[in-house]
Design a protein around this motif. Structure first.
Motif, mmCIF file in Angstrom:
data_model
loop_
_atom_site.group_PDB
_atom_site.id
_atom_site.type_symbol
_atom_site.label_atom_id
_atom_site.label_comp_id
_atom_site.label_asym_id
_atom_site.label_seq_id
_atom_site.Cartn_x
_atom_site.Cartn_y
_atom_site.Cartn_z
ATOM 1 N N LEU A 202 -11.897 -3.862 36.208
ATOM 2 C CA LEU A 202 -13.009 -2.926 36.312
ATOM 3 C C LEU A 202 -13.969 -3.301 37.433
ATOM 4 O O LEU A 202 -14.650 -2.432 37.990
ATOM 5 C CB LEU A 202 -13.748 -2.851 34.988
ATOM 6 C CG LEU A 202 -12.935 -2.280 33.822
ATOM 7 C CD1 LEU A 202 -13.748 -2.311 32.544
ATOM 8 C CD2 LEU A 202 -12.468 -0.865 34.118
ATOM 9 N N ALA A 205 -13.514 -2.728 43.317
ATOM 10 C CA ALA A 205 -14.009 -1.446 43.823
ATOM 11 C C ALA A 205 -12.995 -0.698 44.672
ATOM 12 O O ALA A 205 -13.225 0.451 45.039
ATOM 13 C CB ALA A 205 -15.280 -1.662 44.635
ATOM 14 N N ILE A 230 -10.937 3.239 29.833
ATOM 15 C CA ILE A 230 -11.301 3.008 31.225
ATOM 16 C C ILE A 230 -11.517 4.315 31.996
ATOM 17 O O ILE A 230 -12.443 4.426 32.804
ATOM 18 C CB ILE A 230 -10.201 2.171 31.918
ATOM 19 C CG1 ILE A 230 -10.213 0.734 31.389
ATOM 20 C CG2 ILE A 230 -10.372 2.182 33.430
ATOM 21 C CD1 ILE A 230 -9.021 -0.090 31.817
ATOM 22 N N MET A 231 -10.647 5.284 31.779
ATOM 23 C CA MET A 231 -10.674 6.506 32.587
ATOM 24 C C MET A 231 -11.749 7.467 32.090
ATOM 25 O O MET A 231 -12.106 7.470 30.923
ATOM 26 C CB MET A 231 -9.295 7.165 32.541
ATOM 27 C CG MET A 231 -8.205 6.283 33.108
ATOM 28 S SD MET A 231 -8.446 5.819 34.846
ATOM 29 C CE MET A 231 -8.149 7.391 35.640
ATOM 30 N N PRO A 232 -12.252 8.375 32.980
ATOM 31 C CA PRO A 232 -11.919 8.405 34.421
ATOM 32 C C PRO A 232 -12.815 7.455 35.217
ATOM 33 O O PRO A 232 -13.948 7.206 34.848
ATOM 34 C CB PRO A 232 -12.220 9.862 34.781
ATOM 35 C CG PRO A 232 -13.351 10.231 33.873
ATOM 36 C CD PRO A 232 -13.126 9.479 32.584
ATOM 37 N N ARG A 233 -12.282 6.959 36.316
ATOM 38 C CA ARG A 233 -13.047 6.135 37.253
ATOM 39 C C ARG A 233 -12.721 6.616 38.658
ATOM 40 O O ARG A 233 -11.571 6.995 38.945
ATOM 41 C CB ARG A 233 -12.702 4.653 37.091
ATOM 42 C CG ARG A 233 -13.091 4.094 35.731
ATOM 43 C CD ARG A 233 -12.772 2.621 35.612
ATOM 44 N NE ARG A 233 -13.671 1.771 36.380
ATOM 45 C CZ ARG A 233 -14.859 1.380 35.953
ATOM 46 N NH1 ARG A 233 -15.306 1.767 34.768
ATOM 47 N NH2 ARG A 233 -15.615 0.604 36.700
ATOM 48 N N PRO A 234 -13.690 6.619 39.564
ATOM 49 C CA PRO A 234 -13.478 7.255 40.869
ATOM 50 C C PRO A 234 -12.415 6.589 41.726
ATOM 51 O O PRO A 234 -11.840 7.240 42.599
ATOM 52 C CB PRO A 234 -14.859 7.171 41.535
ATOM 53 C CG PRO A 234 -15.568 6.064 40.829
ATOM 54 C CD PRO A 234 -15.067 6.103 39.419
ATOM 55 N N ASN A 235 -12.181 5.307 41.521
ATOM 56 C CA ASN A 235 -11.214 4.611 42.364
ATOM 57 C C ASN A 235 -9.866 4.396 41.690
ATOM 58 O O ASN A 235 -8.997 3.723 42.234
ATOM 59 C CB ASN A 235 -11.778 3.259 42.818
ATOM 60 C CG ASN A 235 -12.091 2.327 41.660
ATOM 61 O OD1 ASN A 235 -12.586 2.773 40.622
ATOM 62 N ND2 ASN A 235 -11.831 1.038 41.818
ATOM 63 N N TRP A 236 -9.680 4.971 40.493
ATOM 64 C CA TRP A 236 -8.446 4.764 39.745
ATOM 65 C C TRP A 236 -7.610 6.035 39.749
ATOM 66 O O TRP A 236 -8.127 7.147 39.606
ATOM 67 C CB TRP A 236 -8.752 4.380 38.295
ATOM 68 C CG TRP A 236 -9.173 2.948 38.128
ATOM 69 C CD1 TRP A 236 -10.183 2.301 38.778
ATOM 70 C CD2 TRP A 236 -8.603 1.994 37.234
ATOM 71 N NE1 TRP A 236 -10.291 1.001 38.342
ATOM 72 C CE2 TRP A 236 -9.332 0.788 37.397
ATOM 73 C CE3 TRP A 236 -7.580 2.040 36.302
ATOM 74 C CZ2 TRP A 236 -9.045 -0.369 36.664
ATOM 75 C CZ3 TRP A 236 -7.285 0.897 35.573
ATOM 76 C CH2 TRP A 236 -8.008 -0.292 35.758
ATOM 77 N N ALA A 270 -13.298 3.955 47.592
ATOM 78 C CA ALA A 270 -14.074 3.991 46.352
ATOM 79 C C ALA A 270 -15.435 3.355 46.533
ATOM 80 O O ALA A 270 -15.593 2.371 47.252
ATOM 81 C CB ALA A 270 -13.325 3.265 45.243
ATOM 82 N N LEU A 273 -18.560 -0.300 42.109
ATOM 83 C CA LEU A 273 -18.781 0.041 40.714
ATOM 84 C C LEU A 273 -19.976 -0.734 40.174
ATOM 85 O O LEU A 273 -20.206 -1.887 40.530
ATOM 86 C CB LEU A 273 -17.525 -0.263 39.896
ATOM 87 C CG LEU A 273 -16.273 0.505 40.343
ATOM 88 C CD1 LEU A 273 -15.096 0.103 39.474
ATOM 89 C CD2 LEU A 273 -16.489 1.998 40.270
ATOM 90 N N GLN A 274 -20.700 -0.088 39.325
ATOM 91 C CA GLN A 274 -21.873 -0.724 38.733
ATOM 92 C C GLN A 274 -21.463 -1.542 37.520
ATOM 93 O O GLN A 274 -20.496 -1.236 36.861
ATOM 94 C CB GLN A 274 -22.893 0.348 38.320
ATOM 95 C CG GLN A 274 -23.332 1.210 39.499
ATOM 96 C CD GLN A 274 -24.007 0.413 40.598
ATOM 97 O OE1 GLN A 274 -24.835 -0.444 40.298
ATOM 98 N NE2 GLN A 274 -23.655 0.671 41.840
#
Length: 274
Positions: A202, A205, A230-236, A270, A273-274
């Protein structure tokens, strides 16, 4: 033709990897799973090299052409140790960054390294890999017992049948299982039965591709609940391979290769990530 290279790990263990493709191409690592070897990716390495990629195919310690520490103890086969071996391989090959493709153990090794040295990765692609496991300790001596009870040939054939429904892939899987040292397997399972690398995954980035195999039942029990969280995530990106088993490159080859090429050429960028 893949060129063979040799180097030594920090603890002196002799290690091996193969290389194909133009030196100036984008670097790709194809990393195998437990009880397999770099030969799992020989055809894929030639394929991607023909497209202009510089491909590295390691044999993890205790696998394929790589050596084994004399003691073959669990201390010699920690996940971090295997990851450090591959970092040394990249240094030996003079490669700064790679598109990493990991199957099973090969993905676990990447998930460790990416948490400590994310700058080495242009992207990460995983298949047959769970982000965490918590299995009973009784599994540790199981592999040597099965080799002893069933014999190498029979266990290798059983492993191949259980790994894939694609009959042409079974001889290669059986050959890798037949050549594997079960004491190495026990040492590795002592670490692999219980790990959690969610945080590393996670925190990365860069672009991540997960390729769940529709017929990889055992891994999917752990993988699919994690993906839902986990989903959705912008880089996945998740690409389903319905016909794939645990070794998707061997039994869903065309779909597996196409998904990787699309991922590498998409130019995904991507945000942190925070």
């Amino acid at each position: 033709m893949l060129a063979q290279h040799h180097y030594r790990a920090a603890d002196g263990t002799p290690l091996s990897y193969r290389q194909a493709g133009p030196a100036g191409g984008q670097a790709v690592v194809l990393c195998h799973g437990l009880a397999a070897g770099g030969s799992q990716f020989e055809a894929d390495a030639a394929h991607f090299a023909s497209l202009g990629f510089a491909v590295l195919v390691p044999d993890l310690r205790g696998h394929g052409e790589s050596g084994t520490p004399p003691s073959r103890s669990p201390d010699d086969f920690a996940i971090r140790t295997l990851a450090d071996d591959i970092a040394s391989m990249l240094d030996h090959a003079g490669v700064a960054q790679v598109h990493w493709v990991g199957n099973s153990l090969g993905g676990i090794v990447a998930l460790d390294l990416i948490g400590r040295q994310p700058q080495r990765f242009d992207s990460l692609a995983l298949f047959g890999t769970a982000f965490a496991l918590n299995l009973p300790v009784v599994l540790v001596p199981l592999m040597p017992m099965l080799y002893r009870w069933l014999g190498r040939d029979l266990l290798a054939r059983i492993t191949a049948v259980n790994t894939t429904r694609h009959k042409p892939a079974r001889p290669l899987i059986a050959a890798m299982a037949r050549a594997f040292d079960p004491q190495v397997g026990a040492a590795l399972i002592a670490h692999l039965r219980r790990y959690d690398l969610h945080a590393n995954a996670l925190a990365y980035a860069g672009p991540v591709l997960v390729l769940p195999g529709g017929r990889d039942g055992a891994v999917n029990l752990a993988l699919r609940p994690a993906l839902k969280r986990i989903m959705p995530r912008p880089n996945w990106t998740v690409v389903e391979l319905p016909q794939a088993g645990h070794c998707a490159n061997l039994d869903a080859t065309d779909a597996w290769r196409a998904a990787l090429l699309a991922f590498w050429t998409a130019g995904v960028s991507a945000p942190a990530l925070q």
